[in-house]
Design a protein around this motif. Sequence first.
Motif, mmCIF file in Angstrom:
data_model
loop_
_atom_site.group_PDB
_atom_site.id
_atom_site.type_symbol
_atom_site.label_atom_id
_atom_site.label_comp_id
_atom_site.label_asym_id
_atom_site.label_seq_id
_atom_site.Cartn_x
_atom_site.Cartn_y
_atom_site.Cartn_z
ATOM 1 N N ASP A 5 -0.167 8.887 19.612
ATOM 2 C CA ASP A 5 -0.693 10.254 19.600
ATOM 3 C C ASP A 5 -2.134 10.330 19.119
ATOM 4 O OD1 ASP A 5 -0.486 9.804 16.902
ATOM 5 O OD2 ASP A 5 0.959 11.404 16.507
ATOM 6 N N GLY A 6 -2.735 9.171 18.856
ATOM 7 C CA GLY A 6 -4.114 9.137 18.388
ATOM 8 C C GLY A 6 -4.256 9.139 16.885
ATOM 9 N N GLY A 7 -3.145 9.286 16.180
ATOM 10 C CA GLY A 7 -3.181 9.218 14.730
ATOM 11 C C GLY A 7 -3.179 7.779 14.237
ATOM 12 N N PHE A 8 -3.019 7.616 12.923
ATOM 13 C CA PHE A 8 -3.083 6.288 12.322
ATOM 14 C C PHE A 8 -1.885 6.079 11.403
ATOM 15 C CE2 PHE A 8 -7.398 7.557 13.305
ATOM 16 C CZ PHE A 8 -7.890 6.445 13.971
ATOM 17 N N GLY A 9 -1.322 4.889 11.477
ATOM 18 C CA GLY A 9 -0.213 4.534 10.617
ATOM 19 C C GLY A 9 -0.691 4.162 9.225
ATOM 20 N N PRO A 10 0.247 3.746 8.366
ATOM 21 C CA PRO A 10 -0.120 3.366 7.002
ATOM 22 C C PRO A 10 -0.898 2.060 6.970
ATOM 23 C CG PRO A 10 2.179 2.844 7.416
ATOM 24 C CD PRO A 10 1.697 3.603 8.612
ATOM 25 N N HIS A 11 -1.555 1.789 5.855
ATOM 26 C CA HIS A 11 -2.217 0.502 5.671
ATOM 27 C C HIS A 11 -1.179 -0.613 5.631
ATOM 28 C CE1 HIS A 11 -5.614 2.975 3.905
ATOM 29 N NE2 HIS A 11 -6.229 2.207 4.784
ATOM 30 N N LYS A 12 -1.444 -1.676 6.371
ATOM 31 C CA LYS A 12 -0.570 -2.851 6.372
ATOM 32 C C LYS A 12 -1.417 -4.104 6.516
ATOM 33 C CE LYS A 12 3.231 -3.023 8.717
ATOM 34 N NZ LYS A 12 4.042 -3.497 7.566
ATOM 35 N N ASP A 13 -0.819 -5.260 6.151
ATOM 36 C CA ASP A 13 -1.505 -6.520 6.409
ATOM 37 C C ASP A 13 -0.753 -7.373 7.422
ATOM 38 O OD1 ASP A 13 0.455 -8.263 4.971
ATOM 39 O OD2 ASP A 13 -0.356 -7.327 3.177
ATOM 40 N N THR A 14 0.465 -6.944 7.801
ATOM 41 C CA THR A 14 1.278 -7.690 8.762
ATOM 42 C C THR A 14 1.966 -6.688 9.683
ATOM 43 O OG1 THR A 14 1.692 -9.390 7.073
ATOM 44 C CG2 THR A 14 3.085 -9.438 9.028
ATOM 45 N N LEU A 15 1.936 -6.943 10.985
ATOM 46 C CA LEU A 15 2.518 -6.032 11.964
ATOM 47 C C LEU A 15 3.433 -6.818 12.898
ATOM 48 C CD1 LEU A 15 2.460 -3.106 13.198
ATOM 49 C CD2 LEU A 15 0.729 -3.987 14.787
ATOM 50 N N LEU A 16 4.677 -6.369 13.028
ATOM 51 C CA LEU A 16 5.640 -7.018 13.905
ATOM 52 C C LEU A 16 5.488 -6.449 15.321
ATOM 53 C CD1 LEU A 16 7.995 -9.048 13.974
ATOM 54 C CD2 LEU A 16 9.532 -7.109 13.541
ATOM 55 N N MET A 43 0.815 -1.206 0.000
ATOM 56 C CA MET A 43 0.000 0.000 0.000
ATOM 57 C C MET A 43 0.852 1.261 0.000
ATOM 58 S SD MET A 43 -3.155 -0.737 -0.233
ATOM 59 C CE MET A 43 -4.044 -2.293 -0.286
ATOM 60 N N PRO A 44 0.574 2.196 -0.921
ATOM 61 C CA PRO A 44 1.360 3.427 -1.006
ATOM 62 C C PRO A 44 1.272 4.249 0.273
ATOM 63 C CG PRO A 44 -0.035 3.154 -2.947
ATOM 64 C CD PRO A 44 -0.477 2.138 -1.946
ATOM 65 N N PRO A 69 -7.593 2.348 -3.832
ATOM 66 C CA PRO A 69 -8.949 2.697 -3.369
ATOM 67 C C PRO A 69 -9.240 2.123 -1.978
ATOM 68 C CG PRO A 69 -9.055 0.918 -4.953
ATOM 69 C CD PRO A 69 -7.626 1.353 -4.921
ATOM 70 N N MET A 70 -8.499 2.639 -0.985
ATOM 71 C CA MET A 70 -8.667 2.201 0.399
ATOM 72 C C MET A 70 -9.170 3.357 1.251
ATOM 73 S SD MET A 70 -7.720 -1.019 0.959
ATOM 74 C CE MET A 70 -7.175 -1.085 2.665
ATOM 75 N N ARG A 71 -9.987 3.035 2.241
ATOM 76 C CA ARG A 71 -10.478 4.035 3.183
ATOM 77 C C ARG A 71 -9.399 4.312 4.229
ATOM 78 N NH1 ARG A 71 -15.680 3.176 7.282
ATOM 79 N NH2 ARG A 71 -15.099 4.787 8.793
ATOM 80 N N TYR A 72 -9.144 5.586 4.485
ATOM 81 C CA TYR A 72 -8.244 5.985 5.558
ATOM 82 C C TYR A 72 -9.057 6.341 6.791
ATOM 83 C CZ TYR A 72 -4.319 6.155 2.296
ATOM 84 O OH TYR A 72 -3.352 5.817 1.387
#
Length: 457
Positions: free
Chosen positions: A406-417, A241-242, A310-313
């Motif tokens: 901080d309450g924000g959101f990181g990038p779209h991912k499908d795997t998180l370490l 995801m970009p 075309p992803m929802r943020y």
Amino acid sequence: MTLTRRHFLKSTAALYLAPTLAQASVNVLEAKVASVQLIDAEFGDYPETQVWGFDGTVPGPLLRFKQGDTLQQTLRNSLPDPTSIHWHGLRLPNAMDGVPGFTQQAVQTGETFDYAFPLKDAGTYWYHSHNHSTVQVARGLYGVIVVEEQTPPDVDHDIVVVLDDWRLDETAQITEDFGAMHDWTHAGRMGNYVHSHLTPSPASVEENARVRLRFVNVATDRIMTIALKGAVGKVVARDGMPLRAPEDLDTLVFGPAERADVIVDITSSEAQALQIVFVERDTGYLLHDIPLSGRRSDPRPPIQPLPANPMRYLTDLSGAREIPLIMSGGAMGRMESATWEGQEMSTRDLVQQGKVWAFNGVVGMPTAPLAELRQGELIRIPIVNETAFAHAMHLHGTHFQEVLPDGGFGPHKDTLLVQPRETREIAFVAETPGKWLFHCHMLSHQAAGMKTWFHVI
């Protein structure tokens, strides 16, 4: 950091694996046993290594498409064991997800299965066996999918970099100790040879050339730390995801199954090469270098973000349902007992069954889902890692965003370490109906209990 050309472990020599390249028109993938001359003759008279590969190669064919194309691939199983294909990171219908006994039946020896679905998102993805994957992925059943943007960035080279490790014996054969309890209770099956495989692999690059590198960690369990020498640039995508704002390029850390796209400009360096370096305990081991040859004189414009998919943020978590996930078990863990197949058992008894990791006190695939989700429902999952080891959490069927401190959101991912004793939180919108796995992509940990699922209705 010390940089050496010595291979990662003294017990192995350099390996060479021949790639194949497939365009969208190639629509049969045959999973079969093959013998490949992995170790070069200059390192000794080693025999060929027996692997399991799609079309008999490792990695399997590189599948290239354009965003909006339809993937149509027939799996033909010529292996001695049943298998399947999971299309990792792609948003697809549930029946195409490739999980035996869950979204399809395992494809038996001599049988075929047809996969077909539209490719909604551009990016770097991969495909691999999802049947006895601790064994089958370790034997080589994986490949990469590139879905090109309708208007790709202007680069001189677009290179897929597959990161993997192999556990080989003294005759260059893959060792058969797939169920070693020490691996399952600790960090997983670690190979004794770490390598990178480039497709294509240019003989040289010009100074000032612009290069896109698509990194994919296909290792069963190993976390890869990678540095680049001789280049400056940006991280432009993670897990396909970009990024809305490209990140400055620094050392890259990949849990199993994680990916990252970087775009770099080649700079002159002391080594006069673009170098891919594996970092372990403050020492860098050279995996691959591409010599510099010639120089581009025209200046390159600043690196721009890739076109959005075309992803929802997410913007806030108002009305989100919280579903906590607590990890326990493993060596030096805090799990005294857990439920397996509806029965509470002591850790000692669970170890005898090869089940040593739990989610919310449940070991292995539960009969009931972790939760039933309504289509369109906003979900937040605090993940608490009470164990002494890292876990690469992978969600099938969609991408999530990390909820930042901080309450924000990181990038779209499908795997998180998720690191030991760490708490992270993810959030996503339940998208496509069906049964979707949520598991650790340290495949040894998955086999030993770290898996659950959601049902989207």
